[in-house]
Write a protein that holds these residues in place. Structure first.
Motif, PDB file in Angstrom:
ATOM      1  N   LEU A 363      28.276   8.072   8.186  1.00  0.00           N
ATOM      2  CA  LEU A 363      28.789   8.952   7.151  1.00  0.00           C
ATOM      3  C   LEU A 363      29.425   8.167   6.002  1.00  0.00           C
ATOM      4  CD1 LEU A 363      29.262  11.942   6.389  1.00  0.00           C
ATOM      5  CD2 LEU A 363      31.416  11.845   7.661  1.00  0.00           C
ATOM      6  N   MET A 364      29.856   6.920   6.304  1.00  0.00           N
ATOM      7  CA  MET A 364      30.492   6.072   5.294  1.00  0.00           C
ATOM      8  C   MET A 364      29.516   5.098   4.644  1.00  0.00           C
ATOM      9  SD  MET A 364      33.760   4.884   7.506  1.00  0.00           S
ATOM     10  CE  MET A 364      35.215   5.897   7.712  1.00  0.00           C
ATOM     11  N   TYR A 365      28.240   5.248   4.915  1.00  0.00           N
ATOM     12  CA  TYR A 365      27.249   4.268   4.447  1.00  0.00           C
ATOM     13  C   TYR A 365      27.379   4.027   2.948  1.00  0.00           C
ATOM     14  CZ  TYR A 365      22.726   1.972   3.822  1.00  0.00           C
ATOM     15  OH  TYR A 365      21.737   1.072   3.509  1.00  0.00           O
ATOM     16  N   ASP A 366      27.454   5.098   2.179  1.00  0.00           N
ATOM     17  CA  ASP A 366      27.726   5.012   0.739  1.00  0.00           C
ATOM     18  C   ASP A 366      29.191   5.395   0.560  1.00  0.00           C
ATOM     19  OD1 ASP A 366      28.096   5.519  -1.990  1.00  0.00           O
ATOM     20  OD2 ASP A 366      26.036   6.227  -2.263  1.00  0.00           O
ATOM     21  N   ALA A 497      21.393   8.247   6.156  1.00  0.00           N
ATOM     22  CA  ALA A 497      22.755   8.438   5.649  1.00  0.00           C
ATOM     23  C   ALA A 497      22.753   9.364   4.443  1.00  0.00           C
ATOM     24  CB  ALA A 497      23.380   7.093   5.290  1.00  0.00           C
ATOM     25  N   LEU A 498      21.761   9.198   3.583  1.00  0.00           N
ATOM     26  CA  LEU A 498      21.639  10.050   2.402  1.00  0.00           C
ATOM     27  C   LEU A 498      21.361  11.493   2.807  1.00  0.00           C
ATOM     28  CD1 LEU A 498      21.474  10.374  -0.687  1.00  0.00           C
ATOM     29  CD2 LEU A 498      19.031   9.791  -0.516  1.00  0.00           C
ATOM     30  N   ASP A 499      20.446  11.687   3.759  1.00  0.00           N
ATOM     31  CA  ASP A 499      20.123  13.047   4.190  1.00  0.00           C
ATOM     32  C   ASP A 499      21.318  13.690   4.888  1.00  0.00           C
ATOM     33  OD1 ASP A 499      17.717  14.980   4.447  1.00  0.00           O
ATOM     34  OD2 ASP A 499      18.657  15.030   6.423  1.00  0.00           O
ATOM     35  N   LEU A 500      22.075  12.890   5.641  1.00  0.00           N
ATOM     36  CA  LEU A 500      23.267  13.409   6.304  1.00  0.00           C
ATOM     37  C   LEU A 500      24.258  13.977   5.297  1.00  0.00           C
ATOM     38  CD1 LEU A 500      25.524  13.765   8.393  1.00  0.00           C
ATOM     39  CD2 LEU A 500      25.879  11.285   8.345  1.00  0.00           C
ATOM     40  N   ILE A 501      24.594  13.197   4.297  1.00  0.00           N
ATOM     41  CA  ILE A 501      25.626  13.647   3.360  1.00  0.00           C
ATOM     42  C   ILE A 501      25.107  14.765   2.456  1.00  0.00           C
ATOM     43  CG2 ILE A 501      25.297  12.078   1.374  1.00  0.00           C
ATOM     44  CD1 ILE A 501      28.457  11.514   1.875  1.00  0.00           C
TER      45      ILE A 501
END
Length: 550
Positions: A363-366, A497-501
């Motif tokens: 969730l913290m990737y970006d 990560a992008l799809d999650l957020i």
């Protein structure tokens, strides 16, 4: 000799007449009995609870860990510390049974304790200990720490569980039992049986095996020379073992050997069954691998007031009870972290064993995107992490501590310590979103989302493990779209990560705040769809029908 009446507080139902011994390195039966680390133990605990409810002729065989797994506490700077504290249990019964097993060609004394069924409403559980005066300090230490990092000690622990457990069944007069290996830790029991019957086919008639690990490299293996030196093969030489099992090479893979000894084997979800069959298909002489999807016990895990509101269709009661459960969780957040959470704000929880493939920090990737998420005033969020890394997995510990340090200044983010049964239940009852984002095909089953759904927490998950059998995207859960398989690990992490957020921002949060009827429908559908399909009574029944039948 202890009789069946001494072991059981109930008469086993005749339809479960086959006596079964369920061997597992860990059992999460109750918070008070700290002999588990994570999902394998949670699964075994629910299996014993359902076996009790169904009056099955099944007993558990495990190890009484003197220091448990470890106690997860905080250091002086607030980061994680693993503490090893001696445990004592007045509720275990001394059976009076003592015997010896060979470890490193020397006799090691074993004492047997019994957790009787009515203590925690579970099938009888026998626990083996080497922490007795007759043993030297090294032998005593075999049962000190679950999953000890020393290789020789780990092997000795497997001998205690497998050889010791099999010998116990002889002493109890239950040597006609079916031996159920829950994961490969108890592999040595097969060599004990082989020494009695001198035939792999005779062993196959008596042994079934459940595999939980979805990659070959993750399955435990040790060098033949060390295993022979440790008396793992119960008198067989390395050459004899290789001949009997049709194996070669310098190391013995526990799972592969178990698949050759067992008459039947199962994976723990349908997807995991496909992965397992593909993973081991090139090996001759292995048994068929079917699948029985893991499950959890509703009587233990579900909040009674929430369940009553669900069953009666009391929407107001569902919403009110959910807020009460959130408040209970937030009291612990305030106590541990000094942060005050709001029961009217959507609460996202990531909580499970800390391992690299589970990606606790995805969730913290970006980081900038993450900050925008947690600073959003239109759609406010609260995020909680919890879970135990293996105490010698310094990479996972570093990740745990990094999340603590990065989120410490953020008032609506918290990291909790002490992830055991009690905290797990509190998190599932107090969360709105149960986040599950492992690398695809690495989660064999992943049962935590089942008990979350039972308590009105909506799964936000990668479609791995049990999820494909349950998920109806936007109806009973939210799905994170997995990246294409051919991409690199780094690219998969970025895309997922992008799809999650984006799923959170564009689907989850607008639904929670702008369409409460839709949100409530997803909550109710999730709870309805998870039981009985993913309730451990179904699972325990299937084991008797599929794995324990002759």
């Amino acid at each position: 000799m202890i009789t069946t009446k001494d072991i059981f507080s109930y008469e086993p139902d005749k339809k479960y007449a086959t006596p079964v011994a369920y061997f597992s390195m860990e059992f999460a039966v109750d918070q008070a009995l700290k002999i588990y680390s994570g999902g394998l133990g949670f699964l075994a605990g629910s299996h014993l609870r359902s076996a009790y409810e169904l009056k099955q002729n099944l007993i558990g065989v495990g190890i009484l860990w003197k220091f448990g797994y470890y106690d997860q506490v905080r250091d002086t700077n607030g980061t994680m510390k693993a503490a090893f504290i001696e445990k004592h249990y007045s509720f275990l019964e001394d059976t009076g049974i003592k015997f010896t097993i060979p470890v490193h060609e020397s006799p090691v004394h074993v004492k047997v304790w019994l957790l009787k069924p009515d203590v925690f409403r579970s099938a009888p559980l026998f626990l083996l200990s080497t922490d007795v005066p007759e043993n030297d300090e090294i032998s005593k230490s075999i049962c000190h720490r679950l999953y000890d990092s020393n290789e020789a000690t780990r092997i000795a622990q497997s001998i205690l569980l497998g050889t010791g457990g099999a010998k116990l069944l002889d002493i109890l007069g239950r040597d006609d039992s079916l031996y159920h290996m829950n994961e490969g830790h108890s592999l040595s029991l097969n060599f004990y049986l082989y020494s009695k019957f001198k035939s792999v086919e005779e062993v196959k008639k008596r042994v079934v095996f459940t595999t939980h690990t979805p990659e070959a490299a993750g399955n435990e293996e040790h060098g033949y020379a060390l295993l022979q030196e440790m008396s793992f093969f119960y008198g067989l030489t390395e050459a004899e073992v290789k001949s009997v099992l049709g194996l070669d090479g310098p190391v013995l893979n526990y799972t592969l050997a178990a698949l050759k000894f067992a008459g039947k084997a199962n994976a723990v979800s349908k997807l995991h069954g496909d992965v397992s069959r593909d993973m081991w298909k090139g090996n001759e002489g292995i048994c068929e691998i079917t699948s029985i999807t893991n499950a959890q016990n509703t009587a233990y895990w579900t909040d009674p007031a929430f369940e009553k509101a669900l069953r009666s269709g009391n929407d107001q009661g569902i919403v009110a009870r959910k807020k009460e459960m959130k408040k209970a969780l937030f009291e612990l957040v305030a106590d541990q972290c000094g942060k005050l959470f709001d029961e009217n704000v959507i609460t996202i929880v990531w909580a499970r064993r800390f391992a690299a493939y589970k990606r606790a920090d995805l969730l913290m990737y970006d980081w900038e995107r993450f900050l925008r998420l947690v600073e959003n005033t239109e759609y406010p969020v609260q995020v909680i992490w919890a879970g135990k890394p293996y105490p010698q997995d310094y990479g996972a510990i570093d990740m745990f501590n990094s999340i603590i340090k990065r989120t410490q200044p953020i008032a609506n983010c918290a990291v909790l310590t002490g992830y055991e049964l009690k905290l797990s239940a509190l998190l599932k009852k107090g969360s709105d979103i149960w986040l599950n984002n492992p690398k695809m095909y690495r989660e064999a089953s992943g049962t935590s989302g089942m008990t979350a759904a039972m308590n009105g927490s909506v799964n936000l998950s990668i479609p791995d493990g049990w999820i494909p059998e349950f998920a109806k995207d936007l109806e009973n859960c939210f799905i994170i779209e997995p990246a294409p398989d051919h991409l690199s690990t780094e690219e998969k992490d970025r895309i997922e990560a992008l799809d999650l957020i984006e799923t959170l921002e564009n689907k989850v949060l607008p639904t929670y705040y702008k369409d409460q009827n839709k949100w409530l429908s997803i909550v109710k559908n999730g709870a309805a769809d998870v039981a009985p399909a993913f309730e451990s009574g179904r699972m325990a029944q299937e084991y008797y029908e599929i794995m324990y039948s002759k």
